[in-house]
Motif scaffolding. Sequence first.
Motif: not given
Length: 377
Positions: A10-13, A48-53, A62-63, A120-124
Amino acid sequence: MAGPTVKASVLHGAKDIRLEERSLPPLAADEVLVAVKATGLCGSDLHYFNHFRNGDILVREPLTLGHESAGVVTQVGSGVTTLQPGDHVALEVGLPCGRCELCGEGRYNICREMKFRSSAKAVPHAQGTLQESIIHPAKWCHKLPRDVSLDLGALVEPLSVAKHAQDRAKLPSGSTVLVFGAGAVGLLCAAMAKVAGAKTVVIADIQEDRVRFAVENRFADASIVVPMKRPEAIADKLEFAREVAELVKKTEVEGQAVGEVNAVYECTGVESCLQASIYATGPGGKIMLIGMGNPIQTLPISAAALREVDLVGVFRYANTYAAVIELLASKNPLLPDLSKLMTHRYSGMENIPKAFDMAAKVKDEKGNLVLKVMVDM
């Protein structure tokens, strides 16, 4: 009845990946439980891993990353008749609504309600495949023949991008094709062009080792190393793009200059490459827009319009998995050895951060090319 508990990455940041336990929901009638076995890391995962975006798309919870995956069915829902425990499957992880006009037309990849695992485009967020098991609709689990490895099953996803580009291009056999970008997607686009009967495939990249790899391993017939220039003024940028286009046209294959190409698979998203694509393409040709780069670019659009050069968007894929799996099983002699793309491998979920660190590199510490990093779960 509650579903199983699984370990998940899980990626938190930015660069903050943690191993956690996650409870899965109960299995619905049309779903299957799949033990994820092989996952390839993609450029979007790396962003996503490097920039959280990823570009303008921000991670808001968390993704779990990962979407190029294959695994083994361990349990099936009560209504599933197409799969059974023990089946090997390639996972198509985009889940469209199935109700809209686009879905009805078979263009479900651009469904406005698409939920795509690891995006991360859709939430959740739809959680990705870098976890022990996932619950997934049986409809989107494509059975693999036993002679197609799980590693190749994981490659079905990026190969589907190349197949979708090929389907959108509709090129006649005997075409001349230019590919910008000799990363995994560019190499797969080159491979699909070869399979489709292209007369000549030229691949271009700033990395000499990558284009050499492409030619030596039969992904392409000729290569171009794009000069490392970074002009600033628009006029200078366009002049540089013309220079690159001339390099393409003058490139020789079997003693004959390539000339203008029938199509370009633009896999970099780099402005200068798209500009050069327009100048390199002959009248009536096509430019397939595959790479995701700067959303605002300056293009010599009249040079395309006056010669009816089409700019064609390519976003992921639709209706490709069956054809790609059939191709992998066919042992088609025109298809290069795709296993050579999988240059680095990490076993165990605890090594996922190391896998991401390697995926960010062009070469490893021994000087070997880094193309596709695989995670064995």
